[in-house]
Design a protein around this motif. Structure first.
Motif, PDB file in Angstrom:
ATOM      1  N   VAL A 217      36.107 -15.619   3.652  1.00 22.95           N
ATOM      2  CA  VAL A 217      36.493 -14.501   4.522  1.00 22.95           C
ATOM      3  C   VAL A 217      35.237 -13.919   5.168  1.00 22.95           C
ATOM      4  CG1 VAL A 217      37.565 -12.215   4.634  1.00 22.95           C
ATOM      5  CG2 VAL A 217      38.467 -13.949   3.047  1.00 22.95           C
TER       6      VAL A 217
ATOM      7  N   TYR B 203      33.010 -15.256  12.524  1.00 26.18           N
ATOM      8  CA  TYR B 203      33.439 -16.351  11.647  1.00 26.18           C
ATOM      9  C   TYR B 203      32.669 -17.623  11.993  1.00 26.18           C
ATOM     10  CZ  TYR B 203      36.450 -19.509   9.031  1.00 26.18           C
ATOM     11  OH  TYR B 203      36.916 -20.457   8.146  1.00 26.18           O
TER      12      TYR B 203
ATOM     13  N   LEU C 205      38.445  -8.537   8.953  1.00 22.11           N
ATOM     14  CA  LEU C 205      38.423  -9.620   7.976  1.00 22.11           C
ATOM     15  C   LEU C 205      39.064 -10.833   8.621  1.00 22.11           C
ATOM     16  CD1 LEU C 205      39.720  -7.464   5.010  1.00 22.11           C
ATOM     17  CD2 LEU C 205      37.360  -8.042   5.517  1.00 22.11           C
TER      18      LEU C 205
ATOM     19  N   ARG D  66      39.843 -15.105   8.395  1.00 13.90           N
ATOM     20  CA  ARG D  66      39.874 -16.300   7.555  1.00 13.90           C
ATOM     21  C   ARG D  66      40.709 -17.381   8.221  1.00 13.90           C
ATOM     22  NH1 ARG D  66      43.968 -13.111   5.385  1.00 13.90           N
ATOM     23  NH2 ARG D  66      45.837 -14.263   4.790  1.00 13.90           N
TER      24      ARG D  66
END
Length: 139
Positions: free
Chosen positions: A5, A39, A79, A81
């Motif tokens: 994450v 990310y 967050l 993922r």
């Protein structure tokens, strides 16, 4: 927190707000995009594969749920993922939380494909790329 994450922190500024004094709905798209960029920053092997020029990461669907208003001065955390990898598409799941109390402000799910730029069509997610992505999935 799980290393799969990515956490991105931002402060809500006045220019993020609409006439009602809370974050404009379109700004959440930008916040989520910032989370996706972060990310890829944390997964440079994936980013370099997508920057070779022959394949592009292309969003094909984005769904956002607005839950609470964020206002000027709020520190938020995005967050991000990878939540699924299919044969031709994959999905990223994101949450925006207010840091001071952990309240879920917004959540989003982005479905993407890998586009072969020469053929202008989605390619299968297989081989080396699939092997790289599989351990990153957190449902």
């Amino acid at each position: 927190m799980d290393p799969r994450v990515t956490r991105t922190r931002l402060r809500v500024r006045g220019y993020h707000l609409d006439g009602y004094g809370h974050v404009n709905n379109a700004r959440y798209l930008e916040f989520l995009e910032e989370g996706r960029w972060a990310y890829f920053d944390e997964h440079p092997d994936l980013a370099s594969r997508l920057q070779q020029g022959d394949v592009a990461f292309v969003a094909v669907n984005l769904n956002i749920d607005y839950r609470q208003a964020a206002v000027a001065g709020d520190d938020i955390e995005i967050l991000t993922r990878l939540s699924a990898v299919g044969g031709r598409s994959a999905r990223m799941t994101q949450e925006i939380r207010r840091e001071r109390d952990g309240v879920l402000v917004s959540s989003g799910t982005l479905t993407f494909v890998l586009l072969d730029l020469a053929a202008n069509r989605a390619i299968a997610i297989e081989g080396e790329l699939r092997e790289y992505l599989a351990p990153l999935v957190l449902e």
